[in-house]
Design a protein around this motif. Sequence first.
Motif, PDB file in Angstrom:
ATOM      1  N   SER A  51     -14.837 -77.310  -8.885  1.00 27.65           N
ATOM      2  CA  SER A  51     -15.565 -76.164  -9.444  1.00 27.65           C
ATOM      3  C   SER A  51     -17.052 -76.440  -9.545  1.00 27.65           C
ATOM      4  CB  SER A  51     -15.016 -75.799 -10.824  1.00 27.65           C
ATOM      5  OG  SER A  51     -15.317 -76.809 -11.773  1.00 27.65           O
ATOM      6  N   LEU A  52     -17.431 -77.701  -9.586  1.00 31.60           N
ATOM      7  CA  LEU A  52     -18.837 -78.070  -9.675  1.00 31.60           C
ATOM      8  C   LEU A  52     -19.424 -78.487  -8.330  1.00 31.60           C
ATOM      9  CD1 LEU A  52     -18.636 -80.155 -12.954  1.00 31.60           C
ATOM     10  CD2 LEU A  52     -19.352 -77.786 -12.680  1.00 31.60           C
ATOM     11  N   LEU A  53     -18.562 -78.602  -7.337  1.00 24.70           N
ATOM     12  CA  LEU A  53     -19.012 -79.073  -6.030  1.00 24.70           C
ATOM     13  C   LEU A  53     -19.520 -77.942  -5.147  1.00 24.70           C
ATOM     14  CD1 LEU A  53     -19.269 -81.428  -4.026  1.00 24.70           C
ATOM     15  CD2 LEU A  53     -16.867 -81.074  -3.429  1.00 24.70           C
ATOM     16  N   ARG A  58     -17.105 -68.264  -2.016  1.00 22.38           N
ATOM     17  CA  ARG A  58     -16.888 -68.273  -0.575  1.00 22.38           C
ATOM     18  C   ARG A  58     -16.718 -69.709  -0.063  1.00 22.38           C
ATOM     19  NH1 ARG A  58     -15.077 -65.481   3.815  1.00 22.38           N
ATOM     20  NH2 ARG A  58     -15.841 -66.535   5.683  1.00 22.38           N
ATOM     21  N   GLN A  59     -17.564 -70.621  -0.540  1.00 25.61           N
ATOM     22  CA  GLN A  59     -17.439 -72.018  -0.118  1.00 25.61           C
ATOM     23  C   GLN A  59     -16.103 -72.606  -0.551  1.00 25.61           C
ATOM     24  OE1 GLN A  59     -20.822 -74.178  -1.588  1.00 25.61           O
ATOM     25  NE2 GLN A  59     -22.257 -73.218  -0.156  1.00 25.61           N
ATOM     26  N   ARG A  60     -15.683 -72.278  -1.765  1.00 24.05           N
ATOM     27  CA  ARG A  60     -14.392 -72.780  -2.235  1.00 24.05           C
ATOM     28  C   ARG A  60     -13.249 -72.189  -1.412  1.00 24.05           C
ATOM     29  NH1 ARG A  60     -11.626 -74.876  -6.759  1.00 24.05           N
ATOM     30  NH2 ARG A  60      -9.514 -75.193  -5.948  1.00 24.05           N
ATOM     31  N   LYS A  61     -13.363 -70.920  -1.077  1.00 20.59           N
ATOM     32  CA  LYS A  61     -12.334 -70.271  -0.267  1.00 20.59           C
ATOM     33  C   LYS A  61     -12.236 -70.933   1.106  1.00 20.59           C
ATOM     34  CE  LYS A  61     -10.805 -65.756   1.435  1.00 20.59           C
ATOM     35  NZ  LYS A  61     -11.112 -64.305   1.496  1.00 20.59           N
ATOM     36  N   ASP A  64     -10.417 -74.176   0.682  1.00 16.96           N
ATOM     37  CA  ASP A  64      -8.986 -73.954   0.491  1.00 16.96           C
ATOM     38  C   ASP A  64      -8.295 -73.624   1.812  1.00 16.96           C
ATOM     39  OD1 ASP A  64      -9.178 -74.447  -2.204  1.00 16.96           O
ATOM     40  OD2 ASP A  64      -9.352 -72.323  -2.759  1.00 16.96           O
ATOM     41  N   SER A  65      -8.988 -72.924   2.683  1.00 12.93           N
ATOM     42  CA  SER A  65      -8.393 -72.562   3.976  1.00 12.93           C
ATOM     43  C   SER A  65      -8.214 -73.785   4.871  1.00 12.93           C
ATOM     44  CB  SER A  65      -9.262 -71.513   4.683  1.00 12.93           C
ATOM     45  OG  SER A  65     -10.500 -72.079   5.108  1.00 12.93           O
ATOM     46  N   ARG A  66      -9.053 -74.796   4.671  1.00 14.77           N
ATOM     47  CA  ARG A  66      -8.947 -76.022   5.466  1.00 14.77           C
ATOM     48  C   ARG A  66      -8.013 -77.052   4.820  1.00 14.77           C
ATOM     49  NH1 ARG A  66     -14.704 -74.862   5.789  1.00 14.77           N
ATOM     50  NH2 ARG A  66     -15.085 -76.242   4.013  1.00 14.77           N
ATOM     51  N   TRP A  67      -7.824 -76.920   3.524  1.00 12.04           N
ATOM     52  CA  TRP A  67      -7.102 -77.934   2.778  1.00 12.04           C
ATOM     53  C   TRP A  67      -5.671 -78.151   3.280  1.00 12.04           C
ATOM     54  CZ3 TRP A  67      -7.198 -82.081   0.140  1.00 12.04           C
ATOM     55  CH2 TRP A  67      -6.114 -82.463  -0.647  1.00 12.04           C
ATOM     56  N   LYS A  68      -4.954 -77.067   3.531  1.00 13.16           N
ATOM     57  CA  LYS A  68      -3.561 -77.196   3.944  1.00 13.16           C
ATOM     58  C   LYS A  68      -3.437 -77.992   5.232  1.00 13.16           C
ATOM     59  CE  LYS A  68       0.639 -74.530   4.855  1.00 13.16           C
ATOM     60  NZ  LYS A  68       1.236 -73.170   4.935  1.00 13.16           N
ATOM     61  N   GLU A  69      -4.302 -77.676   6.205  1.00 11.20           N
ATOM     62  CA  GLU A  69      -4.248 -78.399   7.481  1.00 11.20           C
ATOM     63  C   GLU A  69      -4.612 -79.866   7.289  1.00 11.20           C
ATOM     64  OE1 GLU A  69      -6.111 -78.236  12.016  1.00 11.20           O
ATOM     65  OE2 GLU A  69      -6.479 -76.579  10.615  1.00 11.20           O
ATOM     66  N   PHE A  70      -5.620 -80.125   6.452  1.00  8.42           N
ATOM     67  CA  PHE A  70      -5.986 -81.527   6.176  1.00  8.42           C
ATOM     68  C   PHE A  70      -4.825 -82.260   5.521  1.00  8.42           C
ATOM     69  CE2 PHE A  70      -7.432 -84.725   3.153  1.00  8.42           C
ATOM     70  CZ  PHE A  70      -8.151 -85.576   3.982  1.00  8.42           C
ATOM     71  N   LEU A  71      -4.190 -81.635   4.544  1.00  4.07           N
ATOM     72  CA  LEU A  71      -3.088 -82.276   3.835  1.00  4.07           C
ATOM     73  C   LEU A  71      -1.953 -82.630   4.785  1.00  4.07           C
ATOM     74  CD1 LEU A  71      -2.380 -83.028   0.873  1.00  4.07           C
ATOM     75  CD2 LEU A  71      -1.088 -80.888   0.764  1.00  4.07           C
ATOM     76  N   GLN A  72      -1.740 -81.821   5.808  1.00  2.00           N
ATOM     77  CA  GLN A  72      -0.658 -82.047   6.764  1.00  2.00           C
ATOM     78  C   GLN A  72      -1.044 -83.000   7.890  1.00  2.00           C
ATOM     79  OE1 GLN A  72       0.170 -78.017   7.985  1.00  2.00           O
ATOM     80  NE2 GLN A  72       1.552 -77.630   6.251  1.00  2.00           N
ATOM     81  N   LEU A 203     -13.689 -81.191   6.153  1.00  2.00           N
ATOM     82  CA  LEU A 203     -12.922 -80.585   5.069  1.00  2.00           C
ATOM     83  C   LEU A 203     -13.833 -79.935   4.032  1.00  2.00           C
ATOM     84  CD1 LEU A 203     -10.300 -80.147   3.401  1.00  2.00           C
ATOM     85  CD2 LEU A 203     -10.639 -82.466   2.491  1.00  2.00           C
ATOM     86  N   PHE A 204     -14.879 -80.632   3.600  1.00  2.19           N
ATOM     87  CA  PHE A 204     -15.730 -80.140   2.514  1.00  2.19           C
ATOM     88  C   PHE A 204     -16.911 -79.313   3.001  1.00  2.19           C
ATOM     89  CE2 PHE A 204     -13.470 -83.552   0.431  1.00  2.19           C
ATOM     90  CZ  PHE A 204     -13.238 -83.030  -0.825  1.00  2.19           C
TER      91      PHE A 204
END
Length: 299
Positions: A51-53, A58-61, A64-72, A203-204
Amino acid sequence: MNNKIQIKTRTANTRPAENDEIRLTDMPELKNCMQSQQAESCSITCALNLSLLFDSPRQRKDFDSRWKEFLQSDSNHPRIYKMRGDLLEYHSEQLIPEKADGRPSLLLVFGNPASHSVAAGMFFSFEGQGREHRFWKNILKPAGVLDLPVADGVSIEALNAERRKKMFCLDYESPFRVGLCVLISLPSAPGGRWGGIAGIQKLFGPKAFALIEEWEQKRVVKTVHEFVTPDGAVVTFQKNAWNALRSPHDPTYHSELAKAGKLVGKLKNNPAVSLYCVPPTRLAGPCRNVLRDLLAGRQ
């Protein structure tokens, strides 16, 4: 220093509060690795406040859209990463022995951890389908940096445990007292779209990653001040690590300079500490040769 990013490190038996806020200058040291010494562990746990990064929803969204692919992208990630609301909690690695025996300290700084090594609990745990990693047998030992004899015919798990124990106890042949750490604490797969530091930056995003790198650089410099003795040195094995830790007058990273052994300088804001950069460990021959030559005068 931008105080919008917060990364907290903690021991394994404490959990961050959902609204935990700590200023960068007040962050705890990476003491948990040392506190785990009795257990011969180099595992550390970190929490990043998302939340502070990010500056905007929009940046957080996008994250989040990249997170699932990174996690897998690595089968170990579900064991390493946990998302708790706005806190991204994850395991990382650092091996800094408290014991001293008069040998000069040598801190080896790598880019970021390989996820499978974090899951296994030891730097350079293995490569390929369970082979002993080239870092131990083809780089450190023939370079004259660290001869860490271990029993033959044992499992990878037993090999890792034995190495951890010997490194914490300084039970090895070396002219140095050796410590291991990473510049970027977030683990990733060893290769592929989300591999290495490039995968973390993807990712970030560049802006958030720059803030992460800024804080991580400060963390590593603190580790150097605590661990490296006046007659010791720091060796980096990766572009980001060299560029983040070098003094302003030292050359920026270039692969040809690294291969030629010409990335030699001083630690940022501390000219008393020598800083070197060698080729990446994937280039075992050049890495070994440059490491040997750069450290020859310190042995």
